[in-house]
Structures are given as structure tokens and as C-alpha cells.
Design a protein around this motif. Structure first.
Motif, PDB file in Angstrom:
ATOM      1  N   ARG A 103       3.192 -10.609  10.431  1.00 56.84           N
ATOM      2  CA  ARG A 103       3.585 -10.134  11.900  1.00 56.84           C
ATOM      3  C   ARG A 103       4.812  -9.267  11.883  1.00 56.84           C
ATOM      4  NH1 ARG A 103       1.890 -15.405  12.781  1.00 56.84           N
ATOM      5  NH2 ARG A 103       3.884 -16.125  13.665  1.00 56.84           N
ATOM      6  N   LEU A 104       5.752  -9.805  11.128  1.00 58.33           N
ATOM      7  CA  LEU A 104       7.178  -9.108  11.160  1.00 58.33           C
ATOM      8  C   LEU A 104       7.001  -7.709  10.665  1.00 58.33           C
ATOM      9  CD1 LEU A 104       9.634 -11.796   9.989  1.00 58.33           C
ATOM     10  CD2 LEU A 104       9.674 -10.760  12.193  1.00 58.33           C
ATOM     11  N   ILE A 105       6.023  -7.639   9.599  1.00 58.39           N
ATOM     12  CA  ILE A 105       6.020  -6.424   8.748  1.00 58.39           C
ATOM     13  C   ILE A 105       5.350  -5.384   9.870  1.00 58.39           C
ATOM     14  CG2 ILE A 105       4.481  -5.215   6.907  1.00 58.39           C
ATOM     15  CD1 ILE A 105       7.049  -6.706   6.115  1.00 58.39           C
ATOM     16  N   GLN A 106       4.351  -5.822  10.317  1.00 61.13           N
ATOM     17  CA  GLN A 106       3.705  -5.017  11.405  1.00 61.13           C
ATOM     18  C   GLN A 106       4.543  -4.854  12.537  1.00 61.13           C
ATOM     19  OE1 GLN A 106      -0.745  -6.417  12.460  1.00 61.13           O
ATOM     20  NE2 GLN A 106      -1.133  -4.994  10.615  1.00 61.13           N
ATOM     21  N   TYR A 107       5.052  -5.744  13.260  1.00 58.27           N
ATOM     22  CA  TYR A 107       6.123  -5.579  14.413  1.00 58.27           C
ATOM     23  C   TYR A 107       7.125  -4.501  14.326  1.00 58.27           C
ATOM     24  CZ  TYR A 107       8.974  -6.647  18.616  1.00 58.27           C
ATOM     25  OH  TYR A 107       9.823  -6.774  19.327  1.00 58.27           O
ATOM     26  N   PHE A 108       7.678  -4.410  13.043  1.00 54.35           N
ATOM     27  CA  PHE A 108       8.816  -3.628  12.942  1.00 54.35           C
ATOM     28  C   PHE A 108       8.369  -2.399  11.954  1.00 54.35           C
ATOM     29  CE2 PHE A 108      11.440  -7.667  12.478  1.00 54.35           C
ATOM     30  CZ  PHE A 108      12.013  -7.300  13.569  1.00 54.35           C
ATOM     31  N   GLN A 109       6.753  -2.388  11.884  1.00 55.92           N
ATOM     32  CA  GLN A 109       6.335  -0.878  11.263  1.00 55.92           C
ATOM     33  C   GLN A 109       7.035  -0.886  10.038  1.00 55.92           C
ATOM     34  OE1 GLN A 109       6.061   1.891  14.021  1.00 55.92           O
ATOM     35  NE2 GLN A 109       4.915   0.972  15.486  1.00 55.92           N
ATOM     36  N   ALA A 110       7.223  -1.853   9.299  1.00 56.30           N
ATOM     37  CA  ALA A 110       7.759  -1.948   7.770  1.00 56.30           C
ATOM     38  C   ALA A 110       6.884  -1.058   6.826  1.00 56.30           C
ATOM     39  CB  ALA A 110       8.370  -3.091   7.415  1.00 56.30           C
ATOM     40  N   HIS A 111       7.592  -0.104   6.230  1.00 53.40           N
ATOM     41  CA  HIS A 111       6.933   0.484   5.056  1.00 53.40           C
ATOM     42  C   HIS A 111       7.277   0.134   3.740  1.00 53.40           C
ATOM     43  CE1 HIS A 111       5.040   3.205   7.926  1.00 53.40           C
ATOM     44  NE2 HIS A 111       6.090   3.327   8.355  1.00 53.40           N
ATOM     45  N   GLN A 112       8.447  -0.229   3.537  1.00 55.39           N
ATOM     46  CA  GLN A 112       9.037  -0.316   2.399  1.00 55.39           C
ATOM     47  C   GLN A 112       9.738  -2.035   2.437  1.00 55.39           C
ATOM     48  OE1 GLN A 112       8.870   1.303  -0.447  1.00 55.39           O
ATOM     49  NE2 GLN A 112       7.872   2.890   0.559  1.00 55.39           N
ATOM     50  N   ALA A 132       2.711  -2.711   4.117  1.00 55.46           N
ATOM     51  CA  ALA A 132       3.848  -2.239   3.524  1.00 55.46           C
ATOM     52  C   ALA A 132       3.660  -2.186   2.061  1.00 55.46           C
ATOM     53  CB  ALA A 132       4.930  -3.336   3.598  1.00 55.46           C
ATOM     54  N   THR A 133       4.508  -1.413   1.318  1.00 56.99           N
ATOM     55  CA  THR A 133       4.518  -1.362  -0.065  1.00 56.99           C
ATOM     56  C   THR A 133       5.513  -2.328  -0.545  1.00 56.99           C
ATOM     57  OG1 THR A 133       3.931   1.102  -0.189  1.00 56.99           O
ATOM     58  CG2 THR A 133       5.378   0.186  -2.148  1.00 56.99           C
ATOM     59  N   VAL A 134       5.188  -3.389  -1.318  1.00 55.48           N
ATOM     60  CA  VAL A 134       6.187  -4.209  -1.555  1.00 55.48           C
ATOM     61  C   VAL A 134       6.739  -4.435  -2.949  1.00 55.48           C
ATOM     62  CG1 VAL A 134       6.529  -6.976  -1.839  1.00 55.48           C
ATOM     63  CG2 VAL A 134       4.928  -5.672  -0.202  1.00 55.48           C
ATOM     64  N   HIS A 135       8.085  -4.177  -3.226  1.00 53.37           N
ATOM     65  CA  HIS A 135       8.778  -4.235  -4.337  1.00 53.37           C
ATOM     66  C   HIS A 135       9.136  -5.644  -4.832  1.00 53.37           C
ATOM     67  CE1 HIS A 135       9.054   0.249  -4.330  1.00 53.37           C
ATOM     68  NE2 HIS A 135       8.813  -0.002  -3.125  1.00 53.37           N
ATOM     69  N   GLY A 155      -6.983  -7.230  -3.998  1.00 51.90           N
ATOM     70  CA  GLY A 155      -7.291  -5.794  -4.007  1.00 51.90           C
ATOM     71  C   GLY A 155      -5.919  -5.211  -3.505  1.00 51.90           C
ATOM     72  N   LEU A 156      -4.842  -5.638  -3.515  1.00 53.27           N
ATOM     73  CA  LEU A 156      -3.466  -5.163  -3.045  1.00 53.27           C
ATOM     74  C   LEU A 156      -2.616  -4.629  -4.118  1.00 53.27           C
ATOM     75  CD1 LEU A 156      -2.870  -8.115  -0.807  1.00 53.27           C
ATOM     76  CD2 LEU A 156      -3.710  -5.867  -0.044  1.00 53.27           C
ATOM     77  N   SER A 157      -3.151  -4.603  -5.333  1.00 53.03           N
ATOM     78  CA  SER A 157      -2.297  -3.958  -6.426  1.00 53.03           C
ATOM     79  C   SER A 157      -1.796  -2.619  -6.227  1.00 53.03           C
ATOM     80  CB  SER A 157      -2.995  -4.242  -8.068  1.00 53.03           C
ATOM     81  OG  SER A 157      -3.601  -5.112  -8.268  1.00 53.03           O
ATOM     82  N   GLY A 158      -2.365  -1.827  -5.385  1.00 54.99           N
ATOM     83  CA  GLY A 158      -1.879  -0.526  -5.289  1.00 54.99           C
ATOM     84  C   GLY A 158      -0.455  -0.712  -4.136  1.00 54.99           C
ATOM     85  N   ALA A 159      -0.522  -1.722  -3.445  1.00 55.87           N
ATOM     86  CA  ALA A 159       0.564  -1.718  -2.531  1.00 55.87           C
ATOM     87  C   ALA A 159       1.668  -2.552  -2.996  1.00 55.87           C
ATOM     88  CB  ALA A 159      -0.008  -2.463  -1.201  1.00 55.87           C
ATOM     89  N   PRO A 179      12.908   3.561  -1.842  1.00 52.18           N
ATOM     90  CA  PRO A 179      13.291   3.975  -0.788  1.00 52.18           C
ATOM     91  C   PRO A 179      14.037   2.723  -0.068  1.00 52.18           C
ATOM     92  CG  PRO A 179      10.892   4.513  -0.989  1.00 52.18           C
ATOM     93  CD  PRO A 179      11.330   3.619  -2.261  1.00 52.18           C
ATOM     94  N   ALA A 180      14.769   3.160   0.919  1.00 47.44           N
ATOM     95  CA  ALA A 180      15.414   2.183   1.732  1.00 47.44           C
ATOM     96  C   ALA A 180      14.625   1.055   2.221  1.00 47.44           C
ATOM     97  CB  ALA A 180      16.452   2.787   2.983  1.00 47.44           C
ATOM     98  N   PRO A 181      14.723  -0.197   1.905  1.00 46.58           N
ATOM     99  CA  PRO A 181      13.896  -1.201   2.567  1.00 46.58           C
ATOM    100  C   PRO A 181      14.121  -1.409   4.019  1.00 46.58           C
ATOM    101  CG  PRO A 181      15.845  -2.233   1.392  1.00 46.58           C
ATOM    102  CD  PRO A 181      15.906  -0.731   1.262  1.00 46.58           C
ATOM    103  N   ASP A 182      12.770  -1.593   4.723  1.00 46.39           N
ATOM    104  CA  ASP A 182      12.800  -1.868   6.025  1.00 46.39           C
ATOM    105  C   ASP A 182      12.953  -3.425   6.237  1.00 46.39           C
ATOM    106  OD1 ASP A 182      11.818   0.743   7.166  1.00 46.39           O
ATOM    107  OD2 ASP A 182      10.269   0.424   5.691  1.00 46.39           O
ATOM    108  N   VAL A 183      12.336  -3.988   5.329  1.00 45.21           N
ATOM    109  CA  VAL A 183      12.538  -5.661   4.959  1.00 45.21           C
ATOM    110  C   VAL A 183      13.013  -6.229   3.647  1.00 45.21           C
ATOM    111  CG1 VAL A 183      11.285  -7.865   5.252  1.00 45.21           C
ATOM    112  CG2 VAL A 183      10.891  -5.990   6.962  1.00 45.21           C
ATOM    113  N   VAL A 184      13.844  -6.935   3.716  1.00 39.30           N
ATOM    114  CA  VAL A 184      14.189  -7.617   2.454  1.00 39.30           C
ATOM    115  C   VAL A 184      14.200  -9.201   2.754  1.00 39.30           C
ATOM    116  CG1 VAL A 184      16.396  -8.338   1.111  1.00 39.30           C
ATOM    117  CG2 VAL A 184      16.239  -5.977   1.928  1.00 39.30           C
ATOM    118  N   TYR A 185      13.184  -9.758   1.526  1.00 35.89           N
ATOM    119  CA  TYR A 185      12.953 -11.234   1.683  1.00 35.89           C
ATOM    120  C   TYR A 185      13.721 -11.776   0.302  1.00 35.89           C
ATOM    121  CZ  TYR A 185      10.504 -15.235   1.555  1.00 35.89           C
ATOM    122  OH  TYR A 185       9.953 -16.779   1.404  1.00 35.89           O
ATOM    123  N   ILE A 186      14.815 -12.351   0.516  1.00 40.73           N
ATOM    124  CA  ILE A 186      15.699 -13.221  -0.452  1.00 40.73           C
ATOM    125  C   ILE A 186      14.952 -14.628  -0.658  1.00 40.73           C
ATOM    126  CG2 ILE A 186      17.673 -13.901  -1.129  1.00 40.73           C
ATOM    127  CD1 ILE A 186      18.991 -11.175  -0.207  1.00 40.73           C
TER     128      ILE A 186
END
Length: 264
Positions: A103-112, A132-135, A155-159, A179-186
Motif C-alpha cells: 500500500r505504501l508503494i502504491q500510495y507514494f507512487q514509488a517507482h524505485q 515498483a522496481t525493487v533493488h 512472475g516478478l523477476s522482471g521487476a 535511480p534515486a530510490p522512492d522507498v528504502v527498506y532497511i
């Protein structure tokens, strides 16, 4: 986790429970809306089902992995071999947190998204499912390989971009290459000094609108000290303590520094 550690954590949770507030205690419009539309939103999403079906399958798995633990795994009683089902049961974030991340990813429209600590890939999958694309960086090669299989099965390997190695070595390379992350999860190491150091390494790379999520902020006294250090940093303008995780914002538009403790 030892009985002594369980007892200490339970005491901390009781203190948190009686200290924490709800929507009626929030005077920040940003936090009120976040609480109302994201934290308190328990509505079902179809994207949750595949991840939780995978969790159920893995909870029945007899597969055993050789573990390289680069963090504070000793607190969980971990050895160098662990069953997949035990990792899922004890180390993977419960569904309500993975779904919160979605929900946080969608709410903030996080891409990275940058994630430190892939584990079996549940949080990774939730965030990737949200668009999002998750690194994601994982220290243990065998856990990373298992997570890769889990992510592929959804089916999420591409993301998802996976990196394997010690955070100390991989984090600077990943930060400089993405790219600059929209969300960082430590969610790795769970010790005071590395947690603060990872925060400081990420800080120059995040956006003003980024959200940083810290796992297990009350796990030990050291992690509580790390949380207090992060809260006190001059770049931090807003924090939300949800006990098992903490949300950090560095948006300069929040003119008055605020710290919230909220029930979740």
C-alpha cells in the motif's frame, strides 16, 4: 529468540501499546491521511493472494539451506543450516507488513525501491507487485537463490534486481548504479552501528519525498539507540514508530520536526 529476549521485547511492546496513539491523536494532515488511507486500510487486494499462497507452500517445505549470517542472527538461535519453513516462520515479515509495504508503494507512487535484506522474498514480492522496481541486497547466497526462485514463481523477476554480498560492499555500488530510490527498506544486520551507517549512506541518494523504512526498531537496546539517532538527525523531519517498523521522512516541506508513535 531466547526466552530472555522474548520477555524484554514483550515489555517494550506493552510500553509502546500504552504510549501509541490513533487518528484522534494526530494533528499533521500528512500523517492523518497516511494513517487513514494506508495504515488503517485492511481491504483485500487480489495481489496479496499469490504471495500468501507461496508462504503457505513454503511453511510446509522440508528444504534445508546452508546459511551465511552477516547480521544479528544469533539472537534468533540460528545455526549454519536452517529449514526453509523455519526461515519463513521466524524471519519473514508477517503478511500485514508486506501488505502495508504494498500500500505504501502504491500510495507514494514509488517507482524505485532499495531493500537491504531479501530473506525469502516476501516483502520484495509485495513491493514489486505494487508496481515498483525493487533493488534488493541479500548477504547469504543460498537465501538469495531461494528468494530468486520464489520471485520467479510469482512472475516478478522482471521487476526485481538482486544483488548478493555484504551490505558494506554492495550498498555503495547499488546506490551509485540505481535511480534515486522512492522507498528504502532497511531489513538486515539489526545492529546499532551498521543500521545508522546504512541510513547515512542512503541519505545523499534519496529524494525529498522518499520514505525510509527501518525494520525491528525495538528489537534490541542497540536498535532502539539507532532509531533515536536516526530520529535526531537534522535531515529527518518526520518519523512514525509502529513498533516493529519505523517510517522516516526527510521532506523539508515539513517545517516542524515531528515524531509519532501510532498503533498498527
Amino acid at each position: 529468540m531466547s526466552l530472555q529476549h522474548q520477555a524484554a521485547l514483550a515489555k517494550k511492546y506493552i510500553r509502546y501499546y500504552f504510549k501509541s496513539g490513533n487518528r484522534h491523536d494526530v494533528h499533521s494532515p500528512f500523517v492523518y491521511t497516511l494513517l487513514d488511507e494506508v495504515l488503517n486500510d485492511r481491504a483485500f487486494r487480489p495481489a496479496y493472494t499469490p504471495v500468501e499462497d507461496l508462504r503457505k507452500r513454503l511453511l510446509s517445505s522440508d528444504e534445508v539451506l546452508q546459511i551465511t549470517d552477516l547480521g544479528a542472527g544469533s539472537l534468533t538461535g540460528a545455526t549454519n543450516t536452517r529449514k526453509v519453513r523455519d526461515i519463513v516462520r521466524h524471519a519473514a515479515k508477517p503478511p500485514k507488513f508486506g501488505q502495508l509495504f504494498y500500500r505504501l508503494i502504491q500510495y507514494f507512487q514509488a517507482h524505485q525501491v532499495l531493500e537491504l535484506g531479501t530473506s525469502m522474498g516476501f516483502s520484495t514480492a509485495y513491493m514489486a507487485s505494487a508496481g515498483a522496481t525493487v533493488h534488493t541486497i541479500e548477504g547469504c547466497p543460498n537465501i538469495a537463490a531461494a528468494a530468486g526462485k520464489n520471485i520467479a514463481s510469482l512472475g516478478l523477476s522482471g521487476a526485481v534486481q538482486q544483488y548478493i554480498g555484504n551490505f558494506d560492499d554492495e550498498l555503495p555500488r547499488v546506490l551509485n548504479g540505481m535511480p534515486a530510490p522512492d522507498v528504502v527498506y532497511i531489513d538486515g544486520n539489526h545492529r546499532e552501528e551498521p543500521t545508522v551507517r546504512y541510513f547515512l549512506e542512503c541519505l545523499p541518494h534519496v529524494k525529498a519525498t522518499s520514505c525510509l523504512i527501518f525494520d525491528d526498531i525495538h528489537w534490541t537496546d542497540g536498535m532502539e539507540r539507532a532509531w533515536e539517532t536516526i530520529k535526531a538527525h537534522p535531515s529527518v523531519t518526520l518519523t512514525i514508530d509502529l513498533f516493529f517498523i519505523g517510517l522516516v521522512f526527510v521532506n523539508p516541506d515539513f517545517k516542524v520536526k515531528q515524531d509519532f508513535v501510532l498503533k498498527f
